[in-house]
Design a protein around this motif. Sequence first.
Motif, PDB file in Angstrom:
ATOM      1  N   LYS A  72       0.833  -1.221   0.000  1.00  0.00           N
ATOM      2  CA  LYS A  72       0.000   0.000   0.000  1.00  0.00           C
ATOM      3  C   LYS A  72       0.863   1.265   0.000  1.00  0.00           C
ATOM      4  CE  LYS A  72      -0.402   0.403   4.974  1.00  0.00           C
ATOM      5  NZ  LYS A  72       0.531   1.557   4.947  1.00  0.00           N
ATOM      6  N   THR A  73       1.937   1.295   0.822  1.00  0.00           N
ATOM      7  CA  THR A  73       2.805   2.482   0.847  1.00  0.00           C
ATOM      8  C   THR A  73       3.550   2.642  -0.473  1.00  0.00           C
ATOM      9  OG1 THR A  73       3.075   2.268   3.246  1.00  0.00           O
ATOM     10  CG2 THR A  73       4.693   3.615   2.066  1.00  0.00           C
ATOM     11  N   TYR A  74       3.978   1.549  -1.047  1.00  0.00           N
ATOM     12  CA  TYR A  74       4.650   1.578  -2.351  1.00  0.00           C
ATOM     13  C   TYR A  74       3.718   2.193  -3.407  1.00  0.00           C
ATOM     14  CZ  TYR A  74       6.748  -0.320  -6.641  1.00  0.00           C
ATOM     15  OH  TYR A  74       7.311  -0.483  -7.885  1.00  0.00           O
ATOM     16  N   ALA A 103       1.046   4.119  -2.788  1.00  0.00           N
ATOM     17  CA  ALA A 103       0.737   5.501  -2.428  1.00  0.00           C
ATOM     18  C   ALA A 103       1.846   6.444  -2.871  1.00  0.00           C
ATOM     19  CB  ALA A 103       0.516   5.602  -0.923  1.00  0.00           C
ATOM     20  N   LEU A 104       3.104   6.051  -2.680  1.00  0.00           N
ATOM     21  CA  LEU A 104       4.236   6.878  -3.105  1.00  0.00           C
ATOM     22  C   LEU A 104       4.267   7.059  -4.622  1.00  0.00           C
ATOM     23  CD1 LEU A 104       6.964   5.404  -0.729  1.00  0.00           C
ATOM     24  CD2 LEU A 104       6.179   7.790  -0.742  1.00  0.00           C
ATOM     25  N   ASP A 147       0.951  10.849   5.475  1.00  0.00           N
ATOM     26  CA  ASP A 147       1.327   9.597   6.138  1.00  0.00           C
ATOM     27  C   ASP A 147       0.368   9.391   7.308  1.00  0.00           C
ATOM     28  OD1 ASP A 147       2.494   7.357   7.172  1.00  0.00           O
ATOM     29  OD2 ASP A 147       4.543   8.150   7.181  1.00  0.00           O
ATOM     30  N   ASP A 162      -0.358   6.332   8.549  1.00  0.00           N
ATOM     31  CA  ASP A 162      -0.047   5.086   9.263  1.00  0.00           C
ATOM     32  C   ASP A 162       0.668   5.500  10.554  1.00  0.00           C
ATOM     33  OD1 ASP A 162       0.564   2.568  10.137  1.00  0.00           O
ATOM     34  OD2 ASP A 162       1.351   1.865   8.216  1.00  0.00           O
ATOM     35  N   PRO A 173       4.842   4.838  10.605  1.00  0.00           N
ATOM     36  CA  PRO A 173       5.019   5.766   9.474  1.00  0.00           C
ATOM     37  C   PRO A 173       6.295   5.450   8.698  1.00  0.00           C
ATOM     38  CG  PRO A 173       5.588   6.839  11.531  1.00  0.00           C
ATOM     39  CD  PRO A 173       5.018   5.503  11.902  1.00  0.00           C
ATOM     40  N   SER A 174       6.236   5.557   7.364  1.00  0.00           N
ATOM     41  CA  SER A 174       7.405   5.240   6.526  1.00  0.00           C
ATOM     42  C   SER A 174       7.550   6.151   5.324  1.00  0.00           C
ATOM     43  CB  SER A 174       7.314   3.779   6.048  1.00  0.00           C
ATOM     44  OG  SER A 174       6.114   3.575   5.322  1.00  0.00           O
ATOM     45  N   VAL A 175       6.660   7.122   5.144  1.00  0.00           N
ATOM     46  CA  VAL A 175       6.720   7.981   3.957  1.00  0.00           C
ATOM     47  C   VAL A 175       7.934   8.884   3.987  1.00  0.00           C
ATOM     48  CG1 VAL A 175       5.558   9.874   2.747  1.00  0.00           C
ATOM     49  CG2 VAL A 175       4.236   7.912   3.538  1.00  0.00           C
ATOM     50  N   ASP A 212      -2.024   7.555   3.061  1.00  0.00           N
ATOM     51  CA  ASP A 212      -1.447   6.220   3.206  1.00  0.00           C
ATOM     52  C   ASP A 212      -1.838   5.721   4.597  1.00  0.00           C
ATOM     53  OD1 ASP A 212       0.059   3.892   3.035  1.00  0.00           O
ATOM     54  OD2 ASP A 212       1.885   4.901   3.739  1.00  0.00           O
TER      55      ASP A 212
END
Length: 353
Positions: free
Chosen positions: A176-178, A180-181, A199, A201, A205-207, A282
């Motif tokens: 999902k983050t991949y 979203a980016l 972000d 999450d 968080p990882s953005v 995300d």
Amino acid sequence: MTEHSKIPLPSADTRSLIERAVSRFDLGGLAPPPVPADLAPAPVKPGLRHRAPAPVAAPVVPVAPPAAPVPAAEAAPVAAVVPAPVVETPAAPAPAVPVPPAAAPAVFSAVRHPIDRAHLRDQGLIVPEGAVSALLEEFRIVKRQLLLQAAELRCEGAGAAAQRVLICSPHPGEGKTYCALNLALAMAAEKESEVILVDADFAKPSVLSALGLPGGPGLMDALADPAIDVADCVVGTDVPGLWVLPAGEATTSDSEYLSTSRARTVLDRLSEGAPNRIVIFDSPPALAASPAAELAKYVGQALVVVRADRTGQGALEDAVSLLSACPNIQLLLNGVQFSPSGRRFGAYYGYGG
């Protein structure tokens, strides 16, 4: 012999019985007086017995000369009855409905932080200003569908929710983050739009780390503290049209803050006065954390990312049920190695492999 009287014989008077009655009873006094000779009607000629009598001329009466006109100052006023003019009273206009002034667009920080393009390439993400690739072409198609849906929602009066897209997945590790980016980077390339990647999450968080951006206050801080303007938390990047909102300070009450009345005000602040601004969230996995279901109340679209050959149908149905507050839920199949149609995006540009 009996004596009989004799019937008297008529006298020698030769007048008629009527004449003798007139004389005896003096009926001559009832006759009209004699008509003078000068007024007696002329004898009627035998041939003109039935002709109408000649008209008698009327006597001429002298007419007095008209009186001299009376001066206006001496003339007596004559009261003339003049009907009063009918004046139509115009209907009272309907009270004007006050139109609220258009909100000024939120102004973000003028500081632009650089994004490490090499780091993006190492993660397999879209590289801004890079060559056209199969990955870019695939997310161009995805973003075009989302932008068209956003335009339709705006025409239907969905308001600010038409500009918000939720990226979610049933379980962790489905990409999902991949997605979203890559979607945010693809939308930033639009000539008449800009995008804010949020972000959401909050637990993991990882953005910021994926883009190489510095940390700072974010969405959860603005929700928890009314004194914080969420626009001040948005981070600028050197990619034109791309903004990032960090997750903020971690808390154990993230779902409760998202369900408050302030949450809508904070989210509206991100897009007010900017109808061409898309906000991408995300979020954490729908079956692993509750914020995804809360965020679904504020968005016009939700994109559920599922991993090919890994996500089960039951998990997908449960995730869609939790996101049912969103009116438009779409599916994005990630990690596909085989295409039944044999399509190879990017091959036209020489990068299809």
